[in-house]
Scaffold this motif. Structure first.
Motif, PDB file in Angstrom:
ATOM      1  N   GLU A  52       5.007   4.736 -10.891  1.00 20.90           N
ATOM      2  CA  GLU A  52       4.419   4.413 -12.175  1.00 20.90           C
ATOM      3  C   GLU A  52       4.798   3.363 -12.817  1.00 20.90           C
ATOM      4  OE1 GLU A  52       4.654   8.441 -14.270  1.00 20.90           O
ATOM      5  OE2 GLU A  52       4.079   9.617 -12.727  1.00 20.90           O
ATOM      6  N   HIS A  53       3.941   2.428 -12.969  1.00 22.30           N
ATOM      7  CA  HIS A  53       4.075   1.124 -13.397  1.00 22.30           C
ATOM      8  C   HIS A  53       2.769   0.496 -13.715  1.00 22.30           C
ATOM      9  CE1 HIS A  53       5.531  -2.819 -13.397  1.00 22.30           C
ATOM     10  NE2 HIS A  53       6.518  -2.695 -13.700  1.00 22.30           N
ATOM     11  N   SER A  54       2.559  -0.302 -14.743  1.00 23.89           N
ATOM     12  CA  SER A  54       1.084  -0.724 -15.057  1.00 23.89           C
ATOM     13  C   SER A  54       0.831  -1.735 -13.876  1.00 23.89           C
ATOM     14  CB  SER A  54       1.346  -1.605 -16.401  1.00 23.89           C
ATOM     15  OG  SER A  54       2.181  -2.536 -16.355  1.00 23.89           O
ATOM     16  N   GLU A  55       1.694  -2.444 -13.189  1.00 22.68           N
ATOM     17  CA  GLU A  55       1.197  -3.339 -12.200  1.00 22.68           C
ATOM     18  C   GLU A  55       0.871  -2.679 -10.971  1.00 22.68           C
ATOM     19  OE1 GLU A  55       1.357  -6.401 -13.551  1.00 22.68           O
ATOM     20  OE2 GLU A  55       0.543  -7.716 -11.735  1.00 22.68           O
ATOM     21  N   ALA A  56       1.553  -1.390 -10.786  1.00 26.06           N
ATOM     22  CA  ALA A  56       1.520  -0.728  -9.417  1.00 26.06           C
ATOM     23  C   ALA A  56      -0.232  -0.099  -9.738  1.00 26.06           C
ATOM     24  CB  ALA A  56       2.267   0.250  -9.203  1.00 26.06           C
ATOM     25  N   ASP A  57      -0.438   0.257 -10.904  1.00 24.00           N
ATOM     26  CA  ASP A  57      -1.749   0.835 -11.308  1.00 24.00           C
ATOM     27  C   ASP A  57      -2.742  -0.068 -10.783  1.00 24.00           C
ATOM     28  OD1 ASP A  57      -0.731   3.211 -12.278  1.00 24.00           O
ATOM     29  OD2 ASP A  57      -0.790   2.867 -14.461  1.00 24.00           O
ATOM     30  N   LYS A  58      -2.632  -1.348 -11.440  1.00 15.59           N
ATOM     31  CA  LYS A  58      -3.652  -2.356 -11.101  1.00 15.59           C
ATOM     32  C   LYS A  58      -3.907  -2.519  -9.728  1.00 15.59           C
ATOM     33  CE  LYS A  58      -2.126  -5.197 -15.185  1.00 15.59           C
ATOM     34  NZ  LYS A  58      -1.350  -6.423 -15.420  1.00 15.59           N
ATOM     35  N   ILE A  59      -2.649  -2.733  -8.871  1.00 14.43           N
ATOM     36  CA  ILE A  59      -2.675  -2.810  -7.417  1.00 14.43           C
ATOM     37  C   ILE A  59      -3.554  -1.644  -6.523  1.00 14.43           C
ATOM     38  CG2 ILE A  59      -1.308  -2.765  -5.128  1.00 14.43           C
ATOM     39  CD1 ILE A  59      -0.712  -5.238  -6.610  1.00 14.43           C
ATOM     40  N   ARG A  60      -3.325  -0.376  -7.402  1.00 13.53           N
ATOM     41  CA  ARG A  60      -3.861   0.853  -6.910  1.00 13.53           C
ATOM     42  C   ARG A  60      -5.398   0.621  -7.165  1.00 13.53           C
ATOM     43  NH1 ARG A  60       0.559   4.226  -7.968  1.00 13.53           N
ATOM     44  NH2 ARG A  60       0.052   4.199  -9.992  1.00 13.53           N
ATOM     45  N   ASN A  61      -5.728   0.379  -8.532  1.00 21.88           N
ATOM     46  CA  ASN A  61      -7.029   0.289  -8.611  1.00 21.88           C
ATOM     47  C   ASN A  61      -7.826  -1.112  -8.351  1.00 21.88           C
ATOM     48  OD1 ASN A  61      -6.991   2.874 -10.032  1.00 21.88           O
ATOM     49  ND2 ASN A  61      -6.040   1.867 -11.870  1.00 21.88           N
ATOM     50  N   GLY A  62      -7.248  -2.228  -7.975  1.00 20.25           N
ATOM     51  CA  GLY A  62      -7.742  -3.164  -7.416  1.00 20.25           C
ATOM     52  C   GLY A  62      -7.623  -3.458  -5.844  1.00 20.25           C
ATOM     53  N   PRO A  63      -6.649  -4.349  -5.385  1.00 18.56           N
ATOM     54  CA  PRO A  63      -6.961  -4.532  -3.998  1.00 18.56           C
ATOM     55  C   PRO A  63      -6.855  -3.217  -3.025  1.00 18.56           C
ATOM     56  CG  PRO A  63      -5.051  -5.695  -5.128  1.00 18.56           C
ATOM     57  CD  PRO A  63      -5.585  -4.994  -6.080  1.00 18.56           C
ATOM     58  N   THR A  78       0.840  -1.138  -0.103  1.00 27.20           N
ATOM     59  CA  THR A  78       0.007   0.047   0.047  1.00 27.20           C
ATOM     60  C   THR A  78       0.815   1.261   0.130  1.00 27.20           C
ATOM     61  OG1 THR A  78      -1.702  -1.115   1.156  1.00 27.20           O
ATOM     62  CG2 THR A  78      -2.006   1.244   1.124  1.00 27.20           C
ATOM     63  N   TRP A  79       1.944   1.071   0.876  1.00 27.72           N
ATOM     64  CA  TRP A  79       2.936   2.275   0.708  1.00 27.72           C
ATOM     65  C   TRP A  79       3.486   2.571  -0.521  1.00 27.72           C
ATOM     66  CZ3 TRP A  79       8.449   2.061   0.442  1.00 27.72           C
ATOM     67  CH2 TRP A  79       8.779   3.172   0.639  1.00 27.72           C
ATOM     68  N   LEU A  80       4.117   1.411  -1.098  1.00 31.44           N
ATOM     69  CA  LEU A  80       4.632   1.638  -2.250  1.00 31.44           C
ATOM     70  C   LEU A  80       3.972   2.125  -3.607  1.00 31.44           C
ATOM     71  CD1 LEU A  80       7.623   0.722  -3.130  1.00 31.44           C
ATOM     72  CD2 LEU A  80       6.648  -1.585  -3.846  1.00 31.44           C
ATOM     73  N   VAL A  81       2.762   1.763  -3.580  1.00 29.65           N
ATOM     74  CA  VAL A  81       1.941   1.943  -4.590  1.00 29.65           C
ATOM     75  C   VAL A  81       1.376   3.477  -4.442  1.00 29.65           C
ATOM     76  CG1 VAL A  81       1.411  -0.185  -5.342  1.00 29.65           C
ATOM     77  CG2 VAL A  81      -0.278   1.231  -4.114  1.00 29.65           C
ATOM     78  N   SER A  82       1.326   4.058  -3.328  1.00 28.66           N
ATOM     79  CA  SER A  82       0.850   5.370  -2.915  1.00 28.66           C
ATOM     80  C   SER A  82       1.850   6.289  -3.020  1.00 28.66           C
ATOM     81  CB  SER A  82       0.394   5.257  -1.292  1.00 28.66           C
ATOM     82  OG  SER A  82      -0.520   4.439  -1.269  1.00 28.66           O
ATOM     83  N   GLN A  83       3.133   5.777  -3.025  1.00 26.81           N
ATOM     84  CA  GLN A  83       4.580   6.790  -3.421  1.00 26.81           C
ATOM     85  C   GLN A  83       4.111   7.674  -4.734  1.00 26.81           C
ATOM     86  OE1 GLN A  83       7.438   7.273  -1.039  1.00 26.81           O
ATOM     87  NE2 GLN A  83       5.482   6.480  -0.190  1.00 26.81           N
ATOM     88  N   GLU A  84       4.608   8.975  -4.597  1.00 25.75           N
ATOM     89  CA  GLU A  84       4.565   9.920  -5.716  1.00 25.75           C
ATOM     90  C   GLU A  84       5.589   9.358  -6.738  1.00 25.75           C
ATOM     91  OE1 GLU A  84       4.741  14.667  -6.660  1.00 25.75           O
ATOM     92  OE2 GLU A  84       4.228  13.970  -4.614  1.00 25.75           O
ATOM     93  N   GLY A  85       5.139   9.088  -7.875  1.00 23.63           N
ATOM     94  CA  GLY A  85       6.432   8.765  -8.755  1.00 23.63           C
ATOM     95  C   GLY A  85       6.258   7.249  -9.091  1.00 23.63           C
ATOM     96  N   LEU A 106      -7.858  -0.248  -3.560  1.00 24.71           N
ATOM     97  CA  LEU A 106      -9.293   0.471  -3.586  1.00 24.71           C
ATOM     98  C   LEU A 106     -10.377  -0.307  -3.008  1.00 24.71           C
ATOM     99  CD1 LEU A 106     -10.617   2.880  -4.929  1.00 24.71           C
ATOM    100  CD2 LEU A 106     -11.065   1.510  -6.936  1.00 24.71           C
ATOM    101  N   ARG A 107     -10.367  -1.850  -3.188  1.00 28.51           N
ATOM    102  CA  ARG A 107     -11.087  -2.660  -2.404  1.00 28.51           C
ATOM    103  C   ARG A 107     -10.726  -2.625  -0.922  1.00 28.51           C
ATOM    104  NH1 ARG A 107     -10.235  -6.099  -6.617  1.00 28.51           N
ATOM    105  NH2 ARG A 107      -8.698  -7.259  -5.711  1.00 28.51           N
ATOM    106  N   MET A 108      -9.413  -2.459  -0.695  1.00 30.64           N
ATOM    107  CA  MET A 108      -9.301  -2.250   0.973  1.00 30.64           C
ATOM    108  C   MET A 108     -10.019  -1.014   1.422  1.00 30.64           C
ATOM    109  SD  MET A 108      -5.975  -2.300   3.282  1.00 30.64           S
ATOM    110  CE  MET A 108      -4.786  -1.626   2.016  1.00 30.64           C
ATOM    111  N   ALA A 109      -9.809   0.138   0.671  1.00 31.04           N
ATOM    112  CA  ALA A 109     -10.275   1.494   1.005  1.00 31.04           C
ATOM    113  C   ALA A 109     -11.840   1.292   1.289  1.00 31.04           C
ATOM    114  CB  ALA A 109      -9.890   2.403  -0.248  1.00 31.04           C
ATOM    115  N   ARG A 110     -12.494   0.409   0.210  1.00 36.45           N
ATOM    116  CA  ARG A 110     -13.984   0.384   0.572  1.00 36.45           C
ATOM    117  C   ARG A 110     -14.411  -0.483   1.562  1.00 36.45           C
ATOM    118  NH1 ARG A 110     -14.716   0.033  -5.925  1.00 36.45           N
ATOM    119  NH2 ARG A 110     -14.865   2.101  -6.398  1.00 36.45           N
TER     120      ARG A 110
END
Ligand code: ZN
Length: 256
Positions: free
Chosen positions: A73-84, A64-71, A86-90
């Motif tokens: 930018e990676h397709s797999e990090a995007d998938k993590i942000r928009n997947g697990p 969570t910390w890693l994908v939330s870091q500014e900078g 986001l699901r955890m946030a909800r």
């Protein structure tokens, strides 16, 4: 590469054998960093199920910390942000809030105090990140040497290799090329010193977040220092926590 043909059944985390509990093959780079399938070159190592379980919350936090870091930018990090994530946030609001506690735009300064502007960040729990990174170093060492690090070996982790001291620069110049599992989620470079308990490595996540680590055999201090190319690693380098892997400055209350 690697000593896959001779895999002693010793736990990558604690170095103990099967007499201490049931074991499994585990990922030394948190598998949570991949949203879907991991690349075919993914490496697993023996580990106690209980040791592995003990780190699972740290691994989730690290991701969570890693994908939330500014900078980052990676397709797999995007998938993590928009997947697990986001699901955890909800769905797991309390856990998410605990992870991203104290999010704020904070002034950033260099080590010498030069103002760098404001950056969104949360007061991260560096001890958790340190635990995760230590495990990755242990796994790398185990994979490359075919045996776990000694339990007495000190592992220093630094999160800003762009601010090296002379010894770091000298070791980095001797390192292997970048290796990975077949994608760019995780990559590493390494070098062993004459004393084979001593390894320096660079680790990169999502092609954006870099860590530097060095292991130090505390049993043979005098000998180990001789074998290094320049200087004493502890004398010149800053210990983790007090040094490069620190919360954003100035920090407003890091809680643990
Ligand atoms: Zn164990």
């Amino acid at each position: 590469m690697g000593p896959s043909s001779r895999t002693p059944k010793l736990c990558m985390f604690c170095g103990g054998d099967e007499s201490l509990g049931p074991m499994n093959k585990e990922h030394f780079v948190p598998r949570a960093l991949w949203a879907g399938k991991r690349p075919p070159g993914t490496i697993t190592l023996p580990a106690h199920i209980s040791c592995n379980r003990a780190f699972s919350d740290d691994n989730d936090y690290f991701r969570t910390w890693l994908v939330s870091q500014e900078g980052t930018e990676h397709s797999e990090a995007d998938k993590i942000r928009n997947g697990p994530v986001l699901r955890m946030a909800r769905n797991r609001r309390r856990q998410y809030t605990r992870y991203i506690q104290d999010f704020a735009f904070r002034p950033r300064f260099t080590e010498s105090g030069i103002f760098l502007g404001y950056q969104g960040s949360f007061a991260f729990e560096y001890q958790r990140i340190y635990r995760v990174m230590k495990n990755v170093v242990k796994g790398l060492f185990y994979f490359l040497q075919g045996r776990p690090l000694l339990s007495t070996t000190y592992i220093g982790v630094y999160d800003d290799p762009n601010d090296p001291h002379p010894q770091t620069e000298s070791l980095v110049s001797k390192m292997s090329p970048w290796y990975g599992f077949g994608d760019t989620v995780f990559g590493w470079r390494h070098v062993f010193c004459e004393n084979m308990e001593q390894m320096a490595c660079l680790m990169c996540f999502y092609q954006s977040k870099l860590f530097y680590a060095i292991t130090h055999d505390t049993r043979k201090e005098a000998k180990a220092d001789e074998s290094l190319t320049s200087g004493d690693p502890r004398g010149n380098s800053r210990a983790l926590g007090a040094g490069l892997l620190t919360p954003p400055k100035p920090s407003t209350g890091v809680s643990h």
